[in-house]
Each structure stands twice: as structure tokens, then as C-alpha cells.
Design a protein around this motif. Structure first.
Motif, PDB file in Angstrom:
ATOM      1  N   LEU A  54       0.825  -1.196   0.000  1.00  0.00           N
ATOM      2  CA  LEU A  54       0.000   0.000   0.000  1.00  0.00           C
ATOM      3  C   LEU A  54       0.867   1.258   0.000  1.00  0.00           C
ATOM      4  O   LEU A  54       0.609   2.211  -0.746  1.00  0.00           O
ATOM      5  CB  LEU A  54      -0.921  -0.010   1.225  1.00  0.00           C
ATOM      6  N   ARG A  55       1.896   1.266   0.796  1.00  0.00           N
ATOM      7  CA  ARG A  55       2.775   2.440   0.845  1.00  0.00           C
ATOM      8  C   ARG A  55       3.598   2.571  -0.428  1.00  0.00           C
ATOM      9  O   ARG A  55       3.940   3.680  -0.849  1.00  0.00           O
ATOM     10  CB  ARG A  55       3.681   2.364   2.071  1.00  0.00           C
ATOM     11  N   ALA A  56       3.916   1.439  -1.049  1.00  0.00           N
ATOM     12  CA  ALA A  56       4.665   1.495  -2.306  1.00  0.00           C
ATOM     13  C   ALA A  56       3.843   2.169  -3.401  1.00  0.00           C
ATOM     14  O   ALA A  56       4.349   3.022  -4.131  1.00  0.00           O
ATOM     15  CB  ALA A  56       5.067   0.086  -2.737  1.00  0.00           C
ATOM     16  N   LEU A  57       2.565   1.811  -3.513  1.00  0.00           N
ATOM     17  CA  LEU A  57       1.745   2.443  -4.552  1.00  0.00           C
ATOM     18  C   LEU A  57       1.434   3.893  -4.212  1.00  0.00           C
ATOM     19  O   LEU A  57       1.238   4.713  -5.104  1.00  0.00           O
ATOM     20  CB  LEU A  57       0.464   1.637  -4.784  1.00  0.00           C
ATOM     21  N   ARG A  58       1.405   4.208  -2.917  1.00  0.00           N
ATOM     22  CA  ARG A  58       1.215   5.608  -2.532  1.00  0.00           C
ATOM     23  C   ARG A  58       2.398   6.465  -2.966  1.00  0.00           C
ATOM     24  O   ARG A  58       2.232   7.560  -3.501  1.00  0.00           O
ATOM     25  CB  ARG A  58       1.062   5.708  -1.011  1.00  0.00           C
ATOM     26  N   HIS A  83       4.781   5.703  -5.314  1.00  0.00           N
ATOM     27  CA  HIS A  83       4.999   5.733  -6.772  1.00  0.00           C
ATOM     28  C   HIS A  83       4.216   4.586  -7.390  1.00  0.00           C
ATOM     29  O   HIS A  83       4.713   3.462  -7.499  1.00  0.00           O
ATOM     30  CB  HIS A  83       6.490   5.605  -7.094  1.00  0.00           C
ATOM     31  N   GLU A  84       2.982   4.875  -7.793  1.00  0.00           N
ATOM     32  CA  GLU A  84       2.093   3.819  -8.269  1.00  0.00           C
ATOM     33  C   GLU A  84       2.594   3.125  -9.536  1.00  0.00           C
ATOM     34  O   GLU A  84       2.536   1.889  -9.615  1.00  0.00           O
ATOM     35  CB  GLU A  84       0.688   4.387  -8.489  1.00  0.00           C
ATOM     36  N   PRO A  85       3.105   3.841 -10.546  1.00  0.00           N
ATOM     37  CA  PRO A  85       3.632   3.139 -11.723  1.00  0.00           C
ATOM     38  C   PRO A  85       4.766   2.173 -11.385  1.00  0.00           C
ATOM     39  O   PRO A  85       4.841   1.076 -11.941  1.00  0.00           O
ATOM     40  CB  PRO A  85       4.118   4.282 -12.628  1.00  0.00           C
ATOM     41  N   ALA A  86       5.640   2.572 -10.453  1.00  0.00           N
ATOM     42  CA  ALA A  86       6.732   1.678 -10.059  1.00  0.00           C
ATOM     43  C   ALA A  86       6.188   0.452  -9.331  1.00  0.00           C
ATOM     44  O   ALA A  86       6.693  -0.668  -9.523  1.00  0.00           O
ATOM     45  CB  ALA A  86       7.716   2.429  -9.168  1.00  0.00           C
ATOM     46  N   THR A  91      -2.288  -2.954  -8.003  1.00  0.00           N
ATOM     47  CA  THR A  91      -2.551  -1.740  -7.236  1.00  0.00           C
ATOM     48  C   THR A  91      -4.034  -1.484  -7.004  1.00  0.00           C
ATOM     49  O   THR A  91      -4.432  -1.056  -5.911  1.00  0.00           O
ATOM     50  CB  THR A  91      -1.921  -0.524  -7.938  1.00  0.00           C
ATOM     51  N   THR A  92      -4.869  -1.734  -7.987  1.00  0.00           N
ATOM     52  CA  THR A  92      -6.305  -1.501  -7.812  1.00  0.00           C
ATOM     53  C   THR A  92      -6.875  -2.400  -6.735  1.00  0.00           C
ATOM     54  O   THR A  92      -7.654  -1.961  -5.873  1.00  0.00           O
ATOM     55  CB  THR A  92      -7.055  -1.724  -9.131  1.00  0.00           C
ATOM     56  N   LEU A  93      -6.483  -3.672  -6.725  1.00  0.00           N
ATOM     57  CA  LEU A  93      -6.965  -4.601  -5.711  1.00  0.00           C
ATOM     58  C   LEU A  93      -6.516  -4.172  -4.316  1.00  0.00           C
ATOM     59  O   LEU A  93      -7.316  -4.190  -3.364  1.00  0.00           O
ATOM     60  CB  LEU A  93      -6.447  -6.012  -6.009  1.00  0.00           C
ATOM     61  N   VAL A  94      -5.268  -3.781  -4.184  1.00  0.00           N
ATOM     62  CA  VAL A  94      -4.752  -3.355  -2.882  1.00  0.00           C
ATOM     63  C   VAL A  94      -5.492  -2.112  -2.398  1.00  0.00           C
ATOM     64  O   VAL A  94      -5.859  -2.002  -1.225  1.00  0.00           O
ATOM     65  CB  VAL A  94      -3.236  -3.088  -2.963  1.00  0.00           C
TER      66      VAL A  94
END
Length: 321
Positions: free
Chosen positions: A178-182, A184-187, A195-198
Motif C-alpha cells: 500500500l505504501r509502495a503504490l502511494r 509511486h504507483e507506476p513503479a 494496485t487496484t486490488l490493494v
């Protein structure tokens, strides 16, 4: 060693809170119960706003779902016991969050914020016209005038919420994703994170916790109407409490909630009216953005890392808007 010290301090704090009602009068006990409720609500919003980095203005809808689930199931024609109604409200809020989160969590920045606000307003208007919810007249619940009971129920709910957030957001792979997509979502997507599921999972968890406190609140006050449990000011206060305490931190929302709710009650006790409270919220938002972007937790010992993270999170939130 550090975790052992933290555990001992936490248990000592819980012991103090458990014994606190013995020294409080009825009015102070209600204020303390309100602190626990708002601390739990701020904790719930922080999952989406702080850890996922998505600004939701629709959490009042989930609070209302929990409140109305308890109120409707405890009516004389149904007669469910209070504790049995809470899982229904939690499940309903989580399901609704997943349903609306699947499309809206694909949106970014202001588009997501507007979508959640529109959903909350739509649900508010729907509850206003439905007969089963009592319409604008609201619903009454069987009175249970035991302040000690609600104090301990709110305390238990708040402790469960913060423990869950600490375990899931700070100590699990889910929290890391969750923090990773927050950040930098593309990364995060490039690393294989769905990412959408999380995000939908985080949104549903946040909604479920919010509904839990909505259900307890309904039984506590014994009467609800659409504005009292679905008004936009409920979400507004959650947002300001998290920003004031510390966005994306475990204990920041509790600090912000305690300070703002105590301020609210002091204003009411002094003036007999809380009209001035909303302008105060606006001033607090401006002051936090300008002077304390990392929140109150950064003023505590070891706040340097939190100061850096707070500035980064707030800057990212502003960019998304």
C-alpha cells in the motif's frame, strides 16, 4: 528490546484508561468516550488518506451505514441484540466500499475526492426519502443509559482499530504494498503489485472500521437522523484530525482526534454553541499545511524521520489535487 518496552508502555496505558472511569463524572466520561470514537474514525480515514494517499470525502456514508444497520436491526419489529448488529453494519459498509471502490479507485487526485463526496451526498439523500430508515425524522433505538458500557465498548473498538492498523500497515506485506503504490504507483505496478486490488482492500477495511464506530454511536445516542450520522462535517473532522496529528502515522490520528474533540467540547461548554468550531477547523488546516506539515507526532522524540515523511506525504497529496 524496543518492542518489549513499547508493549509494556502500551499495557500500562491501557490499564490507566481502563481505571479512568472511577475518577470521572458522567459528563467527563462522555467526553472521554467521544475521544475514543473520533480517534477510531481518524484511524480509519488514515488508512486511505495516509497509507494509500487517496483523499476520501465520503467516509460519512460508511459511518451512516453502520449507524443505520444497528438502528434498523434493533427496532421492535426485529429486535436484534446490539452486539449482533455490528457485524452486519461492518459487512455492509465493506461491501459497499468494494462496490464503489472498484471503479473510483482507478481515478486520481481530485476526481477520486469528488467521486467519494458525490457518493456520500447521494446516500444521504436516499436515506432522507426511504421509509425503512425513518426518512428525515430518523430512528430511535432502545435506550441503554450506561455510560460505563459505552466507554469500554468505544475503548475496545479504538484499541482494536489501532492494533489492526499497526499490524497491517506497519508490519505486513499488505502495508508495504500500500505504501509502495502511494509513493509511486507506476513503479509499484512494474513490480507486479495489483494496485487496484490493494487500494480497494484498503478502502473496504477503512469503511468497515468506520461503520463499527457508527453502530456503537447509534446505540450510544439512542436517536439518529440522516444529518447526524451522514453529514459531511463528519468526514471533514476525520480529515483535519489526521492532518493535525500526523498523516500516514499510527498514533498521529489519536493525537489529532483528542485535541480537536476536547476543543469542540470546551467551545460548547463555554459558549453553548459550536458554530465557531468549523472556522477553527479551516484555520487548523491552513496552519498545518504552512507550519506543521508532518503533524503533532513530529514534535515527539525521534520526530525527524516523521518530519521528512510528513512533508513528502502532504506534498504528494497536494500534487494529486
Amino acid at each position: 528490546m524496543r518492542y518489549a518496552v513499547t508493549a509494556v508502555c502500551g499495557l500500562a496505558g491501557l490499564a490507566v484508561l481502563a481505571a479512568l472511569p472511577m475518577w470521572l463524572d458522567a459528563y467527563s466520561l462522555r467526553i472521554a468516550t467521544g475521544v475514543f470514537m473520533w480517534a477510531g474514525l481518524a484511524c480509519a480515514w488514515n488508512i486511505v488518506g495516509g497509507y494509500a494517499g487517496y483523499i476520501s470525502f465520503g467516509h460519512s456514508a460508511f459511518f451512516g451505514i453502520g449507524a443505520y444497520a444497528t438502528a434498523m436491526l434493533m427496532q421492535r419489529g426485529v429486535g436484534w441484540p446490539f452486539l449482533a448488529t455490528l457485524p452486519v453494519g461492518i459487512a455492509a459498509a465493506a461491501a459497499v466500499a468494494a462496490l464503489i471502490g472498484a471503479p473510483t479507485m482507478r481515478l486520481r487526485g481530485a476526481y477520486f475526492a469528488i467521486a467519494t463526496w458525490a457518493f456520500a451526498e447521494m446516500l444521504l439523500q436516499l436515506v432522507n426519502v426511504l421509509e425503512v430508515t425513518g426518512g428525515p425524522g430518523g430512528l430511535s433505538l432502545p435506550p441503554f443509559l450506561d455510560e460505563f458500557f459505552f466507554y469500554y465498548v468505544m475503548l475496545a473498538a479504538a484499541v482494536a482499530a489501532y492494533l489492526m492498523v499497526w499490524l497491517l500497515m506497519e508490519r505486513s506485506r499488505f502495508g508495504f504494498r500500500l505504501r509502495a503504490l502511494r509513493d509511486h504507483e507506476p513503479a509499484a505496478e512494474a513490480l507486479g503489485i495489483h494496485t487496484t486490488l490493494v487500494k480497494v482492500q484498503a478502502f473496504s477495511l477503512s469503511a468497515a472500521i468506520t461503520a463499527l464506530f457508527g453502530g456503537v454511536f447509534a446505540y450510544w445516542v439512542t436517536f439518529i437522523n440522516p444529518r447526524s450520522v451522514m453529514g459531511g462535517e463528519i468526514t471533514d473532522q476525520m480529515v483535519v484530525m489526521v492532518l493535525l496529528g500526523g498523516l500516514g502515522t499510527v498514533w498521529g490520528p489519536a493525537l489529532g482526534a483528542a485535541l480537536l474533540w476536547l476543543t469542540n467540547r470546551m467551545i460548547w461548554a463555554s459558549l453553548g454553541d459550536t458554530t465557531i468550531y468549523l472556522p477553527i477547523l479551516g484555520l487548523i488546516i491552513a496552519a498545518v499545511v504552512l507550519f506543521l506539515p508532518n503533524g503533532l507526532v513530529s514534535l515527539l522524540p525521534g520526530g525527524g524521520r516523521l518530519r521528512r515523511r510528513g512533508r513528502k506525504l502532504l506534498a504528494g497529496m497536494v500534487r494529486k489535487l
